[in-house]
Enzyme design. Structure first.
Site, short mmCIF file in Angstrom:
data_model
loop_
_atom_site.label_atom_id
_atom_site.label_comp_id
_atom_site.label_asym_id
_atom_site.label_seq_id
_atom_site.Cartn_x
_atom_site.Cartn_y
_atom_site.Cartn_z
N GLN A 185 1.02 -1.05 0.06
CA GLN A 185 0.26 -0.26 -0.23
C GLN A 185 0.72 1.42 0.29
O GLN A 185 2.06 1.55 1.00
CB GLN A 185 -1.43 -0.17 1.05
CG GLN A 185 -1.44 -1.18 1.15
CD GLN A 185 -2.92 -1.09 0.58
OE1 GLN A 185 -3.66 -1.06 0.47
NE2 GLN A 185 -2.41 -2.40 -0.20
N GLY A 230 -11.57 2.75 4.36
CA GLY A 230 -10.61 2.06 3.74
C GLY A 230 -9.91 2.82 2.88
O GLY A 230 -9.95 3.63 2.99
N HIS A 231 -8.82 1.63 2.17
CA HIS A 231 -8.30 2.27 1.33
C HIS A 231 -8.68 2.93 -0.05
O HIS A 231 -9.80 2.92 -0.42
CB HIS A 231 -7.03 1.75 1.42
CG HIS A 231 -6.93 0.43 -0.01
ND1 HIS A 231 -6.69 -0.57 0.21
CD2 HIS A 231 -8.70 0.06 -0.73
CE1 HIS A 231 -6.46 -1.42 -0.53
NE2 HIS A 231 -8.21 -2.13 -1.03
N ASN A 232 -7.97 3.58 -0.21
CA ASN A 232 -8.42 5.03 -1.50
C ASN A 232 -9.75 5.63 -1.07
O ASN A 232 -10.30 6.43 -2.32
CB ASN A 232 -8.71 3.62 -2.54
CG ASN A 232 -6.80 3.35 -3.71
OD1 ASN A 232 -6.10 3.76 -2.31
ND2 ASN A 232 -6.81 2.26 -4.38
#
Length: 345
Positions: free
Chosen positions: A213, A254-256
């Site tokens: 990540q 969460g990511h993004n």
């Protein structure tokens, strides 16, 4: 044992000053009337200020012993005789403005006049601290971190290498901030975890391969994030939280994910990776949002819902899966009628 008081009682203030702070009109009572504190309707003393904006508390309003009441025009006739009446467009908002004046220490619990760097903190020599930064005992500041003037890093917080934190922020006790860039006046409550790995794995029969990540978390100005909320850094782009957004306790981002400006996320909301919330979105507690969906500007989602597809701007939604509230209410009513019919057969 005496009852502890965590916030200093305010000095007496005139009704005229309160009206000015609250953008209210005095419809009953003298401008020179002194108010000595605030209280709920049912516990108010003759020196207390109260507010009313929910008809569920009408009985408490009718018997209150308060000095003055902030209230909307529609209900001003319900205030008991002898209680000063302050009419305002939005009583709760006016109440917030008055409380901020009477109890400034309750806004952000940091003493701006007591600036120090504790000798029990660990600050890397290559970290850059502007003048006026406070670092409490047990805090760790990593190599290359930059922290702006007026910011307070509370006890045992960890600021990772190269993290950038703006001015007048508060990073709460036991919070961790890594791979992140924070604007000004950002407030992280205790236990917030910001910038850790996103949950990314290439799954297959040979096992689950971790995907590095390599993005960041970007938090713009005037964002407040509740205790124990987690914000994952982006996978190949940034996770972003827009200015003025308010996030409750125990929210998972969460990511993004992209959260727009002035959004509101209530406790235990979960935002899956790569979903997008446009500006002024409000989501009720324990609602889940599937990855890669978009919620349009100003949309509102009821608590304990599941958002599994894009939602149009400005709508009100609820249910599992989330749908326009009128449709959801009709479906719930239909199911209830079927159940009642079945139980009676």
């Amino acid at each position: 044992m005496s009852e502890p008081k965590f916030f200093r009682a305010p000095d007496p203030v005139s009704l005229g000053d309160i009206a000015t702070w609250a953008n209210a009109e005095i419809e009953a009572g003298s401008e020179t009337l002194e108010v000595t504190g605030v209280a709920p309707l049912e516990d108010a003393s003759p020196g207390s200020l109260v507010f009313f904006d929910n008809t569920a508390y009408l009985k408490q309003l009718e018997t209150t012993s308060a000095a003055a009441c902030l209230i909307g025009k529609r209900h001003k006739g319900k205030v008991p005789e002898g209680v000063a009446v302050l009419v305002c467009a939005d009583p709760y908002r006016s109440w917030a403005m008055v409380l901020a004046r009477l109890y400034p220490d309750a806004m952000v619990p940091a003493d701006r006049n007591n600036v120090f760097v504790s000798d029990r903190a660990v600050v890397d020599p290559e970290a850059l601290l502007e003048e006026g930064v406070t670092i409490e005992p047990g805090a760790v500041i990593g190599k290359g971190a930059e922290i702006g003037s007026g910011t307070v890093i509370r006890a045992n917080a960890v600021i990772g290498s190269d993290v950038k934190i703006g001015r007048d922020c508060v990073i709460g006790p036991n919070a961790t901030v890594q791979h992140s860039v924070l604007g000004n006046r950002v407030y992280l409550h205790p236990g917030v975890c910001c910038g850790q790995d996103g949950f990314g794995y290439a799954m297959g029969p040979q096992g689950h391969l971790k995907v590095p990540q390599v993005g960041r978390v970007i938090i713009q100005d005037d964002v407040e994030i509740g205790a124990c909320t987690t914000i994952d850094r982006g996978a190949n782009r940034d996770t972003m939280i827009g200015e003025g957004t308010k996030i409750d306790n125990q929210v998972q981002i969460g990511h993004n994910v992209v959260v727009g400006r002035h959004c509101v996320l209530v406790s235990q909301v979960g935002l899956s990776g790569s979903c997008t919330l446009e500006d002024f979105v409000a989501i009720g507690g324990q609602t889940g949002v599937r990855g890669h969906v978009r919620i349009g500007m100003g949309a509102q989602v009821a608590a304990v819902s599941v958002v599994s597809e894009d939602l149009a701007p400005g709508g009100r939604y609820g249910g599992t899966p989330a749908k326009p509230v009128k449709q959801w209410f009709r479906e719930v009513a239909a199911v209830r009628k079927l159940a009642e019919r079945g139980s009676g057969s």
